[in-house]
Write an enzyme that holds these catalytic residues in place. Structure first.
Site, mmCIF file in Angstrom:
data_model
loop_
_atom_site.group_PDB
_atom_site.id
_atom_site.type_symbol
_atom_site.label_atom_id
_atom_site.label_comp_id
_atom_site.label_asym_id
_atom_site.label_seq_id
_atom_site.Cartn_x
_atom_site.Cartn_y
_atom_site.Cartn_z
ATOM 1 N N GLN A 98 -10.899 -0.078 0.440
ATOM 2 C CA GLN A 98 -11.304 -0.889 -0.723
ATOM 3 C C GLN A 98 -10.084 -1.531 -1.398
ATOM 4 O OE1 GLN A 98 -11.938 2.294 -0.210
ATOM 5 N NE2 GLN A 98 -11.393 3.583 -1.964
ATOM 6 N N HIS A 111 7.508 15.455 10.431
ATOM 7 C CA HIS A 111 6.594 14.435 9.908
ATOM 8 C C HIS A 111 5.146 14.735 10.285
ATOM 9 C CE1 HIS A 111 9.105 11.443 7.972
ATOM 10 N NE2 HIS A 111 9.983 11.536 8.954
ATOM 11 N N ASN A 114 -3.799 5.719 6.100
ATOM 12 C CA ASN A 114 -4.578 6.465 7.100
ATOM 13 C C ASN A 114 -5.399 5.505 7.971
ATOM 14 O OD1 ASN A 114 -6.762 5.616 5.567
ATOM 15 N ND2 ASN A 114 -7.054 7.583 4.537
ATOM 16 N N HIS A 121 13.711 5.463 16.513
ATOM 17 C CA HIS A 121 15.083 5.819 16.148
ATOM 18 C C HIS A 121 15.821 6.323 17.379
ATOM 19 C CE1 HIS A 121 12.516 7.028 12.585
ATOM 20 N NE2 HIS A 121 13.330 6.190 11.998
ATOM 21 N N TYR A 142 0.844 -1.180 0.000
ATOM 22 C CA TYR A 142 0.000 0.000 0.000
ATOM 23 C C TYR A 142 0.887 1.239 0.000
ATOM 24 C CZ TYR A 142 -3.870 3.102 0.700
ATOM 25 O OH TYR A 142 -4.812 4.081 0.499
ATOM 26 N N GLU A 181 -2.228 -36.061 28.526
ATOM 27 C CA GLU A 181 -3.073 -35.047 27.907
ATOM 28 C C GLU A 181 -4.422 -35.600 27.452
ATOM 29 O OE1 GLU A 181 -0.795 -32.741 25.072
ATOM 30 O OE2 GLU A 181 0.564 -32.035 26.652
ATOM 31 N N ASP A 188 16.725 7.128 6.524
ATOM 32 C CA ASP A 188 15.429 7.197 5.839
ATOM 33 C C ASP A 188 15.560 6.918 4.353
ATOM 34 O OD1 ASP A 188 13.909 7.753 8.019
ATOM 35 O OD2 ASP A 188 13.956 9.937 7.765
ATOM 36 N N GLN A 246 12.672 15.054 12.513
ATOM 37 C CA GLN A 246 11.664 14.104 12.980
ATOM 38 C C GLN A 246 10.333 14.788 13.192
ATOM 39 O OE1 GLN A 246 12.808 11.076 12.980
ATOM 40 N NE2 GLN A 246 10.699 10.382 13.170
ATOM 41 N N SER A 290 5.915 8.876 13.993
ATOM 42 C CA SER A 290 7.354 8.661 13.985
ATOM 43 C C SER A 290 8.016 9.363 15.175
ATOM 44 C CB SER A 290 7.930 9.197 12.675
ATOM 45 O OG SER A 290 9.216 8.681 12.445
#
Lengths: 430, 430
Positions: A191, A262, A214, A328, A130, A415, A361, A259, A237
């Protein structure tokens, strides 16, 4: 003002705990909507996929348009500047070279009793990746998700990417081409995840789905888990910089800003043994944020979620680092090796003054998909092993079966699984 | 009658697909109840844990009774017969020896450019093991979950086990003692999972929770995932036996029964190239089931969920095996190696006529916690790696940073992350 803490303060423990436990994400509950979308894709396949795609992305695709044809990928890729092409190729080659070293080896052996035992690794057949669309254009993420799958030996890598208003950034397509993605579909959201998991006439189902998205995408991944494998659900992050007096405050400030920019709850924490550095970095961050073309995200991340913490010693810093278990960790020290072995929980560790996290990165070679929100206590970054699975191999002959039979039959009896015991004993004394 | 299929039949594909997609579990939705229990444990800690435990297990414990004291463990362990003790010790030693070979090695190296790169493995700090109580007494599961954690180097292993009516089977406590479990608590259900994940005054929180349980336990594990790591959610157990004319029909029948007797949707499938074997095994299973002291489970598993499938060749058998992706596969062939490399998806593979799956359940040495319901397409059995995590290591010096800087800055620009680019460029030209 950024949050300032000092481990010598009487209320440090409670304030540090508050920082650790503070919420950085709005937990939007979209489960019902997502469950509806998944059911719709399972029932109506391509028809539902086309409808939902056109509705959410404001496009007018038919089923035949969903897969991006090779010549469209090639044309887009050709439009990318030589500079970006070279950078993507460098990143790809370094990521590939490092991940090649992660490939596991099979180990089949005969134990002292004579039993054949072993572990065999095989790749997943088909993987779905994705890729977020729209404003965010992260070709580096395409590489970080696709290359380990490719190295693992995955035969089919299907990428999905939403194209709001029909638009897609050319570097995304180029990155996919360089990484060896086999198919690209212009669909996104829950979807797209449902189509990858269950398949439609256009998209054959995959076995594992990875990549960020998302709340709808994350929820869809949770809901299709079991039907397919998924990677970790990524949170905001974060970076933890451990610095002593040898650190350069302007460099440390730049890393904290990188950082924080983001957005979406991103966090930067500085832990330092040097009171003066705490002050100068805090000032530097504010100064440098103002230099950014788009300072809003960095400012929010820095002021709302970040912290500067003074400690008495590097030992104290290590204790805090192991409690934070950061995605990190930068060791802004002349001698990072001195505390490296003591840091037990981290997604990735960056050594010394000349290793800004941003190198990791993009072009360091290690993966930038890493465990967030303290999950480094139990989870790892993305790697080749995530696209392979282990099969146990066991083999007895009449002699070894006989040697093991009594213990097996005894345990089966304990058992209450008589059939288990019988499947062993029926083979004896013949 | 067990389901009989033949790959030559016109409707084979649709009937095989039906078999694959058939539901074997009732999906009881207990999410709301479980969410309530977790919230209660988080708010009221031990008070809630004691209340819920006494209510569900019909006990009268106080908080001080929840942890089973060492002398109670020792006394119970001493009551176990020498035969069972020896069997558990044999199982433990073999499981331990095999899992020792799964321990990963760190790999830190300098690449051709001069960049320090690597992967470091560290154990999870604390693990929780869920052990079902009541009628089911599975000391082998205690070993299979605890030993890999111990081998990984996990310092703290906390076991929870419900004690309905205050009862607990002594072999469970002995197995825990042999495996080196550090703490045992007599609590179960969603409340035990919540206590392990979030901690109470009595039970310190853990980082990862493993082990099988009922719908409440499985749902609780899903809900606390993220706060802690979890293992796979286990589905009904299953075996696929691939047999040719060299197979012994009585032995194959015994193995199919051993799987079916697990109940709760357990499934056994025979795929054979030998029409006569299909008939004789089907008859043998019915005959042998009648010999079991408790035949009900095996009968249900065999008649409701199992199948005997005739195929024209071993190649056809392999194709079906890769579609089924079974938890266990037995190769009841004189030459199992002939098709072993072609089988891509399986939790564990058992070689030849003398390796009944039950040997792997107890004393083979490999783990019996394996992926079910086709998840072997993307998942592995439990092992040492599940109790460790990887940290990436990256280190540049001024020279290597400079060599990588242009590509990094270019990609940061493409992605609109100016702070990332600045954190690299600020270190150059000094």
């Amino acid at each position: 003002m950024v949050l300032r803490l000092d481990s010598a303060d009487r209320d440090f423990e409670s304030r540090f705990r508050q920082l650790l436990e503070g919420k950085r994400e709005s937990s939007q509950d979209v489960s019902d909507t997502v469950a509806g979308i998944i059911a719709d894709i399972r029932t109506r396949g391509d028809d539902a996929l086309v409808e939902l795609t056109n509705r959410f992305d404001r496009t007018r695709y038919g089923a035949a348009d969903l897969r991006i044809p090779q010549d469209e990928i090639d044309k887009a890729a050709a439009r990318v500047s030589d500079e970006v092409r070279a950078a993507l190729q460098t990143a790809h080659d370094r990521i590939r070279a490092h991940h090649e070293k992660q490939k596991p080896t099979d180990h089949i052996y005969t134990d002292p009793l004579g039993v054949t035992l072993g572990t065999r690794w095989t790749p997943v057949d088909a993987v779905g990746i994705y890729v977020p669309g729209g404003l965010a254009t992260y070709p580096s993420s395409v590489l970080m998700n696709a290359v380990p799958a490719k190295v693992a030996g995955v035969g089919r890598i299907a990428m999905v990417v939403p194209t709001p208003g029909g638009q897609i950034a050319a570097p995304i397509l180029l990155a996919a081409k360089i990484a060896g993605v086999t198919e690209i579909y212009r669909v996104g959201g829950a979807q797209a995840v449902a189509a990858l998991a269950y398949g439609t006439a256009t998209i054959a189902p995959v076995d594992k789905i990875v990549g960020p998205g998302n709340a709808y995408v994350a929820t869809a991944k949770r809901q299709v888990f079991g039907q397919v494998g998924i990677d970790m659900i990524a949170g905001p992050s974060e970076v933890l910089v451990i610095a002593d007096g040898s650190a350069n405050s302007a460099w440390v400030a730049a890393d904290l800003i990188a950082q924080a920019e983001h957005g979406a709850g991103a966090r930067s924490i500085l832990v330092t043994t040097e009171k003066g550095l705490a002050d100068s970095v805090a000032a530097e961050v504010d100064r440098q944020i103002d230099l950014l073309p788009n300072p809003a995200n960095a400012r929010e991340g820095w002021h709302d979620y970040s912290a500067v913490i003074s400690v008495a010693s590097l030992d104290e810093a290590v204790v805090l680092a192991n409690r934070i278990a950061s995605e990190h960790i930068e060791l802004a020290l002349d001698d990072p090796q001195s505390i490296l072995p003591s840091i037990r929980h981290a997604g990735a560790i960056f050594l010394g003054h000349h290793t800004p996290e941003a190198i990791g990165d993009y072009v360091g070679g290690s993966n930038h998909v890493l465990p967030t929100a303290g999950t480094a206590r139990f989870a790892s970054g993305l790697g080749v092993l995530d696209f392979m699975k282990r099969t146990s191999i066991l083999g007895c002959d009449p002699m070894t079966l006989s040697a093991l039979s009594q213990a097996a039959v005894t345990l089966a009896e304990v058992e209450g699984l008589d059939g288990h015991g019988r499947s062993v004993s029926i083979r004896l004394n013949r």
